[in-house]
Every structure is written in C-alpha cells, then in structure tokens.
Write an enzyme that holds these catalytic residues in place. Structure first.
Site, PDB file in Angstrom:
ATOM      1  N   GLU A  90       0.823  -1.204   0.000  1.00 17.67           N
ATOM      2  CA  GLU A  90       0.000   0.000   0.000  1.00 17.67           C
ATOM      3  C   GLU A  90       0.864   1.264   0.000  1.00 17.67           C
ATOM      4  O   GLU A  90       1.984   1.259   0.499  1.00 17.67           O
ATOM      5  CB  GLU A  90      -0.889   0.031   1.244  1.00 17.67           C
ATOM      6  CG  GLU A  90      -1.799  -1.166   1.389  1.00 17.67           C
ATOM      7  CD  GLU A  90      -2.368  -1.279   2.795  1.00 17.67           C
ATOM      8  OE1 GLU A  90      -3.365  -1.983   2.959  1.00 17.67           O
ATOM      9  OE2 GLU A  90      -1.810  -0.672   3.727  1.00 17.67           O
ATOM     10  N   CYS A 103       2.908   8.389   1.815  1.00 17.38           N
ATOM     11  CA  CYS A 103       3.371   7.429   2.809  1.00 17.38           C
ATOM     12  C   CYS A 103       3.747   6.148   2.079  1.00 17.38           C
ATOM     13  O   CYS A 103       2.906   5.533   1.416  1.00 17.38           O
ATOM     14  CB  CYS A 103       2.287   7.168   3.845  1.00 17.38           C
ATOM     15  SG  CYS A 103       2.807   6.057   5.173  1.00 17.38           S
ATOM     16  N   CYS A 110       4.973  -7.306   8.362  1.00 16.00           N
ATOM     17  CA  CYS A 110       5.784  -6.639   9.378  1.00 16.00           C
ATOM     18  C   CYS A 110       5.999  -7.567  10.569  1.00 16.00           C
ATOM     19  O   CYS A 110       5.055  -8.208  11.041  1.00 16.00           O
ATOM     20  CB  CYS A 110       5.081  -5.355   9.842  1.00 16.00           C
ATOM     21  SG  CYS A 110       5.999  -4.397  11.071  1.00 16.00           S
ATOM     22  N   CYS A 114       3.081  -4.626  16.486  1.00 13.10           N
ATOM     23  CA  CYS A 114       2.451  -3.737  17.456  1.00 13.10           C
ATOM     24  C   CYS A 114       0.995  -4.157  17.664  1.00 13.10           C
ATOM     25  O   CYS A 114       0.296  -4.517  16.712  1.00 13.10           O
ATOM     26  CB  CYS A 114       2.524  -2.292  16.972  1.00 13.10           C
ATOM     27  SG  CYS A 114       4.215  -1.674  16.831  1.00 13.10           S
ATOM     28  N   CYS A 117      -1.778  -2.387  15.453  1.00 18.40           N
ATOM     29  CA  CYS A 117      -1.488  -2.055  14.058  1.00 18.40           C
ATOM     30  C   CYS A 117      -1.828  -3.199  13.116  1.00 18.40           C
ATOM     31  O   CYS A 117      -1.394  -4.347  13.326  1.00 18.40           O
ATOM     32  CB  CYS A 117      -0.013  -1.680  13.916  1.00 18.40           C
ATOM     33  SG  CYS A 117       0.449  -1.191  12.235  1.00 18.40           S
ATOM     34  N   GLY A 157       5.564  -2.159   7.550  1.00 22.69           N
ATOM     35  CA  GLY A 157       6.941  -2.593   7.760  1.00 22.69           C
ATOM     36  C   GLY A 157       7.715  -1.659   8.668  1.00 22.69           C
ATOM     37  O   GLY A 157       7.280  -0.549   8.970  1.00 22.69           O
ATOM     38  N   GLU A 158       8.863  -2.122   9.102  1.00 21.92           N
ATOM     39  CA  GLU A 158       9.801  -1.330   9.908  1.00 21.92           C
ATOM     40  C   GLU A 158      10.948  -0.901   8.998  1.00 21.92           C
ATOM     41  O   GLU A 158      11.766  -1.728   8.587  1.00 21.92           O
ATOM     42  CB  GLU A 158      10.312  -2.174  11.078  1.00 21.92           C
ATOM     43  CG  GLU A 158      11.573  -1.662  11.765  1.00 21.92           C
ATOM     44  CD  GLU A 158      11.475  -0.234  12.269  1.00 21.92           C
ATOM     45  OE1 GLU A 158      12.254   0.618  11.782  1.00 21.92           O
ATOM     46  OE2 GLU A 158      10.638   0.025  13.152  1.00 21.92           O
ATOM     47  N   SER A 189      10.459   6.733   9.758  1.00 22.91           N
ATOM     48  CA  SER A 189       9.951   6.394  11.090  1.00 22.91           C
ATOM     49  C   SER A 189      10.459   5.030  11.510  1.00 22.91           C
ATOM     50  O   SER A 189      10.563   4.109  10.697  1.00 22.91           O
ATOM     51  CB  SER A 189       8.410   6.377  11.058  1.00 22.91           C
ATOM     52  OG  SER A 189       7.885   5.964  12.304  1.00 22.91           O
ATOM     53  N   SER A 212       8.277   5.960  16.808  1.00 20.29           N
ATOM     54  CA  SER A 212       6.962   5.487  17.249  1.00 20.29           C
ATOM     55  C   SER A 212       7.044   5.166  18.733  1.00 20.29           C
ATOM     56  O   SER A 212       7.526   4.105  19.123  1.00 20.29           O
ATOM     57  CB  SER A 212       6.558   4.248  16.445  1.00 20.29           C
ATOM     58  OG  SER A 212       6.380   4.582  15.085  1.00 20.29           O
ATOM     59  N   LEU A 213       6.575   6.078  19.561  1.00 23.53           N
ATOM     60  CA  LEU A 213       6.727   5.942  21.009  1.00 23.53           C
ATOM     61  C   LEU A 213       5.479   5.312  21.637  1.00 23.53           C
ATOM     62  O   LEU A 213       5.539   4.240  22.216  1.00 23.53           O
ATOM     63  CB  LEU A 213       7.005   7.313  21.631  1.00 23.53           C
ATOM     64  CG  LEU A 213       7.639   7.312  23.013  1.00 23.53           C
ATOM     65  CD1 LEU A 213       9.018   6.685  22.990  1.00 23.53           C
ATOM     66  CD2 LEU A 213       7.718   8.735  23.569  1.00 23.53           C
ATOM     67  N   CYS A 331      -2.187   1.611   8.181  1.00 24.67           N
ATOM     68  CA  CYS A 331      -1.216   0.709   7.567  1.00 24.67           C
ATOM     69  C   CYS A 331      -1.720  -0.730   7.550  1.00 24.67           C
ATOM     70  O   CYS A 331      -2.071  -1.278   8.584  1.00 24.67           O
ATOM     71  CB  CYS A 331       0.115   0.766   8.312  1.00 24.67           C
ATOM     72  SG  CYS A 331       0.933   2.363   8.214  1.00 24.67           S
TER      73      CYS A 331
END
Length: 342
Positions: A90, A103, A110, A114, A117, A157-158, A189, A212-213, A331
């Site tokens: 995406e 984005c 991923c 999380c 997510c 993804g990271e 990010s 991403s906190l 996402c």
C-alpha cells in the site's frame, strides 16, 4: 535483467566505471528517467550508443500493478499495488497545506507486531527492493498527474529492518538528478531499533527522524510494542539524544492516543517528564480503528486535554486527527481486506 530503479547515481556510476564507460553518464541516465520520465533507453540520445546498448541488455523499467485506488471523503487517496511475485503493498497520498505527501511501504508484512497495528497481522514475507519503493512514488505521480513534494517512510513494515534499501531509496528520491525531493521533506519512522538510529545519525542528509513511542513507560509500551522488550525506553531515548547531539536535528515522537490505555493525564505528565530536554516534539494522533483489535480512539475531549497538558508542561506537541478512516487507510488495512476478499 535488473530493474533500473534499484540503482542510485553512485551505484550506476560504479557499474559504468567497471564496464569502461564514463561515470558522468549515470547522472545523464537519472536525468532521462526522473526528470524527463523516459521509459526507453534508446531515447536517451545524449548517451553513447555503447552505453544505451548496455543499458538495454542489462536493465528493464519496472512497473507496479494498481489493484485498487480508493479516495476518502477527506481527500486521502490509498493505492493497493501488486508486485511481480503477486504480493500486495500500500501507499497513501495525503493533501496537506504544505504539499502532497506520500506514505511509502518498505516491507511485505511486518515483524514488529504492534498490538494496535494492522501491518503486523501478517508476518514479514520479505523486504521491498529499492525499485519497489521508488516505483510507489512514480506510479502515484503518474496516476494523479502531480509531483509528490514530501515522502514519509512509515507505511507497512519497519524501515530500519530494511535499512540498506531504505537508505538507497532516500538517495534516489533526494538526488538532484533523481526525484529531487528535499531531505527535509523526507521523514523516516522507526519503532526504535537502537543500533540503526545510531547508524542513521552518521548519514550526511538532513532527513527527518520519527520515533513510534506511543507510551510513557515500559509497562504500557511493552504491552503495545513487543520491540520494547528488546530496546526499552531508557536505551531508546539515549539513542535519540545521541542522534540529536550528532545531527542537531529535532526528532518527532509519534504517539497514537488509545482510549483508556495511554491517554490519562498521568500519562501526559509521565511522558513530559521522560522526554523533557530532548529537542523533539510529540505528534499526537487519534487512533484509526482496526476491526481485528479492541482498541478505540481517545474521545476528542480526552485527546484535547492530553495535548493541552503537554503544552502547559513545556512539551511542544501537535494534534492530528486520523485520516482516511472510511477507506481503511491505516497501515495494512486495505491489503488485509483485499486478501480476505472483502
């Protein structure tokens, strides 16, 4: 044959040198591809015939298949692209007062997982290539007949789990002969991979960094983000401080507001105490609900109160409503729906 969009100016110049061609031809090739948008090597008339012949037998111009294009009531546009191996990814185009922001996705699936997510509903299958990231920008620009002015690398993804390819992608879109998107208009990010934050601090480009906190303490963050069990807040924030000292760049802390989970006034106080003194601001985002999870977005009044509390305690913050909720813009949502045949 190789996809030409995998090349940076530097890697293409190195290839030309090895093949006995002039290295400056790499910049000429980039100019044809990204400025003139030519898709045929034979049309690159200022290149030597030998260079054109080599390019034609070595490289191809890749494309992404547009599986779906959906438009939100707020103007957000989401693309679902098909890759050559039939995986889906995406990209989301957002219209802001400062320009058109895209984005970009960096992985198929991923592994960060999380708890809130949709990206983590499917484990990582593979990293995206440089070309597959570059083509997201090119395809959206072509379909929408516009130029993307800002890129945020925070789709599925990271990014720092695909570090080398993401850095090369940044080089391509930032290159003067490439897409020429300014470094300060690019944001990457990470969920908090400490060694890669330290590596990123050594790069010369003034690209923005977002963390991403999503929680003010380890207890909450570990429940929301399992990466916190590997890189808890103390070493993560220490790496952010090193980054700021090295680059003199301000960092963004992303904080999704989850109803009755991380949006209490005590959480705002704890967050402000923890990050005070770091050259950073907090980007508060109301949660975009995901059907598979029980989390809910904070009530508007609670979100506003959280924002006000941070500001009163000397923490610079912004408050952003979720966008594209009517088109599954969070996402991974549209990809999951497509795969389930919805």
């Amino acid at each position: 044959m190789k996809n030409i969009h995998n090349e940076t100016v530097e890697t293409l110049a190195a290839t030309f040198k090895r093949e006995g061609f002039k290295t400056f031809a790499a910049k000429q090739v980039f100019d044809w591809i990204y400025k003139k948008r030519v898709h045929d090597f034979s049309e690159m008339t200022n290149l030597a015939k030998g260079v054109r012949a080599y390019l034609a037998k070595t490289y191809v111009f890749g494309r992404l298949e547009t599986v779906r294009r959906v438009v939100s009531d707020d103007g957000t546009i989401k693309y679902l692209f098909g890759l050559e191996d039939h995986h889906l990814i995406e990209a989301v185009l957002m219209d802001h007062p400062y320009g058109k922001s895209l984005c970009v996705t960096t992985q198929v699936g991923c592994n960060i997982g999380c708890a809130f997510c949709a990206s983590g509903l499917e484990k990582k299958t593979r990293d995206l290539s440089v070309a597959e990231m570059v083509m997201q920008v090119l395809e959206v620009e072509a379909k929408e007949n516009l130029r993307v002015s800002h890129v945020v690398i925070m789709g599925t993804g990271e990014p720092f789990d695909n570090y080398d390819n993401v850095m090369a992608f940044i080089d391509v879109i930032n290159a003067p002969n490439g897409l020429e998107i300014g470094a300060r208009h690019i944001t990457v990010s990470t969920s908090g991979i400490v060694p890669k934050i330290d590596a990123f601090a050594e790069r010369p480009l003034q690209v923005n960094l977002a963390i991403s906190l999503h929680a003010p303490n380890d207890a909450i963050r570990s429940k929301l983000m399992k990466i916190n069990n590997v890189y808890p807040l103390a070493p993560l924030l220490a790496s952010v401080k090193r980054y700021v000292e090295k680059t003199n760049r301000r960092v963004t802390f992303e904080y999704i507001l989850l109803d009755r989970v991380n949006d209490e006034m005590a959480h705002a106080d704890e967050l402000s105490d923890r990050i005070r003194g770091i050259n950073a601001y907090v980007n508060l985002i109301r949660y975009n609900p995901v059907k598979e999870f029980d989390f809910k977005p904070s009530e508007e009044a609670r979100a506003r109160a959280f924002f006000d509390r941070l500001m009163k305690r000397g923490i610079v913050a912004t408050y952003r409503r979720e966008r594209g909720g009517d088109i599954n813009a969070a996402c991974g949502q549209l990809r999951i729906r497509e795969q389930k045949g919805r």
